[in-house]
Design an enzyme around this catalytic site. Structure first.
Site, mmCIF file in Angstrom:
data_model
loop_
_atom_site.group_PDB
_atom_site.id
_atom_site.type_symbol
_atom_site.label_atom_id
_atom_site.label_comp_id
_atom_site.label_asym_id
_atom_site.label_seq_id
_atom_site.Cartn_x
_atom_site.Cartn_y
_atom_site.Cartn_z
ATOM 1 N N CYS A 1 59.036 103.943 2.842
ATOM 2 C CA CYS A 1 59.111 105.394 3.004
ATOM 3 C C CYS A 1 58.265 106.077 1.939
ATOM 4 O O CYS A 1 58.013 105.521 0.860
ATOM 5 C CB CYS A 1 60.561 105.871 2.901
ATOM 6 S SG CYS A 1 61.564 105.498 4.352
ATOM 7 N N HIS B 1 61.369 99.342 -0.248
ATOM 8 C CA HIS B 1 61.744 100.750 -0.240
ATOM 9 C C HIS B 1 60.686 101.542 -0.996
ATOM 10 O O HIS B 1 59.920 100.975 -1.798
ATOM 11 C CB HIS B 1 63.100 100.945 -0.931
ATOM 12 C CG HIS B 1 64.271 100.469 -0.120
ATOM 13 N ND1 HIS B 1 64.573 100.995 1.112
ATOM 14 C CD2 HIS B 1 65.218 99.519 -0.365
ATOM 15 C CE1 HIS B 1 65.654 100.406 1.591
ATOM 16 N NE2 HIS B 1 66.063 99.493 0.720
#
Length: 488
Positions: A364, A321
């Protein structure tokens, strides 16, 4: 003979569309009527065994590589895989590979345009029944408009549609114009089938097995000037890759998270793909699963203490992440992107000075969505089911930008502020496309460097829709030479 249990396992992992793609690639070896009756990969494998193409892993591995199913190659490697088999003379024709690449790169709008252009060559029912470009190619072959020695009309059609697609055919024509008999594949099936390859020897007994025996040299010509001089390669323009192995490829693969970010199913497919690709490219691959932020920093510090004098390059891949300028450890603490690169600056690791240092980040870089114009009607039910398998590698905290020194490349899955996407079954959109393009460049006759490869990754990822959104990867670099990665 290959183990049938292994073949069954491969069959279980292939979709119906992938089976259709395999059948198209095997049209030179299996009777067309037999192919029409095939409903799963097991039936195709039986046909390939009948013609002696599953005596070892060579042909099947080439099929899977063409489909970019590098994950399934691991199943073959588990069955007494030998390096000699991967180095054997290829049997899958460049012609089939060329058509498959066109199909793989063709957008829905391209397909619609192509069907329109074929209106004067194929009947309406043939065009309407063709769901993919491969279906159209099969119809054109059946009608005599397309073959390994007749691609001029295909080239003309693609020039009117998409210059990039037309270039695929152009390269094929130039390649075939310079191929001599000794360079052609020599592996032949062992029984009488519809074997139409143009590489059969002049033995009359073998000629009787073929419906036709065209000659590449007599029918394919290059549009390039025949007497045009070619500038010799200047080795000083390229990073040297003289050692075997070339160096380390380190993968940080974070799947299990402790708090609110959620786990990352599908990331293991990315890890497997990277291991397979970079091993074949000549790197020693190290994979670290589920590290905290401090754990990642510790491994990087440990790695930076190595003596890289016998290494040509360093590759670091992070699957996690992330947010703007950072990625997350499994404890959901951030690691700045500059913390990934700083330990390997030339002033800190002199033995890496002047050598390429590649960082690929699947995470991301914010919570915003990349916009784009939707070229298609709203999703069908089937498309909605596919969309449910797409997730985002996002997080709540913003970070900092990356400082640069010479010979670094940072390949980001997405531009700053935006999300990247991951299929929970097949892996992330960016990493899977990266693996695909690295494999393709490594076996291409062109000497495409890493920036050309990443440009193709940008193009293909940006064409897709993920949760009705777009994704735009972003490479950043301070490379001072060209880096060309080939199979060792």
């Amino acid at each position: 003979m290959m183990d049938f249990l292994t073949l069954c396992r491969i069959d279980d992992q292939l979709s119906s569309s992938e089976v259709e793609e395999l059948c198209f690639l095997c049209r030179d070896f299996v009777n067309k009527k037999h192919l029409e009756k095939i409903s799963d990969a097991k039936e195709l494998f039986i046909r390939l065994q009948e013609v002696g193409l599953l005596e070892n892993h060579v042909f099947l591995s080439q099929l899977l590589e063409t489909l970019r199913r590098v994950d399934l190659l691991d199943l073959l490697k588990g069955e007494n895989w030998s390096q000699e088999e991967t180095d054997a003379v290829p049997v899958l024709s460049p012609y089939r590979k060329m058509l498959y690449k066109i199909y793989d790169d063709m957008t829905k709008m391209n397909l619609k345009t192509y069907k329109f252009l074929l209106g004067n060559r194929l009947e309406r029912r043939q065009i309407e029944a063709s769901k993919t470009a491969l279906d159209l190619f099969a119809e054109l072959e059946q009608a005599g408009f397309l073959s390994g020695t007749n691609v001029s009309e295909l080239h003309r059609d693609l020039l009117n549609m998409d210059q990039q697609l037309a270039m695929i055919v152009q390269r094929y024509m130039e390649q075939m114009a310079h191929v001599n008999d000794e360079e052609q594949p020599r592996i032949l099936p062992r029984i009488n089938v519809d074997y139409e390859r143009s590489t059969i020897s002049s033995n009359p007994q073998l000629e009787s097995m073929s419906e036709s025996r065209p000659s590449y040299e007599n029918t394919i010509y290059s549009d390039a000037h025949p007497n045009q001089s070619v500038k010799p390669l200047d080795k000083t323009d390229f990073y040297s890759l003289d050692h075997n192995p070339h160096g380390l490829c380190v993968v940080f693969n974070n799947e299990k998270f402790r708090g609110g970010l959620g786990d990352r199913p599908g990331t293991q497919e990315d890890s497997k793909g990277l291991r397979s690709v970079f091993t074949r490219l000549g790197f020693t691959v190290l994979i670290y699963d589920n590290l905290t932020a401090d754990g990642i920093r510790s491994k990087l510090a440990e790695l930076s203490k190595n003596n890289f004098v016998d290494h040509d390059a360093l590759v670091v891949c992070v699957l996690s992440h992330g947010d703007v300028g950072c990625i997350y450890g499994t404890n959901e603490q951030r690691v700045l992107l500059r913390e990934l690169t700083q330990p390997f600056k030339s002033c800190r690791v002199p033995t890496l000075a002047g050598k390429p240092k590649l960082f690929f980040i699947q995470a991301c870089q914010g919570n915003a969505y990349q916009g784009g114009v939707l070229p298609c009607p709203p999703n069908s039910k089937e498309e909605e089911e596919v969309e449910q398998t797409i997730e985002e590698d996002a997080g709540p905290i913003q970070g900092e930008t990356v400082p640069w020194d010479a010979d670094f490349l940072l390949g980001m899955a997405t531009v700053p502020e935006c999300r990247s996407f991951r299929n929970i079954y097949s892996g992330s959109i960016y990493i899977q496309e990266l693996c695909k393009q690295l494999l393709e460049a490594a076996e291409s006759p062109e000497r495409d460097d890493i920036l050309t490869v990443l440009t193709r990754v940008n193009r293909n990822v940006s064409k897709g829709l993920y949760k009705s959104r777009k994704q735009m990867p972003e490479p950043k670099y301070t490379l001072t030479k060209k880096l060309v990665l080939r199979f060792v």
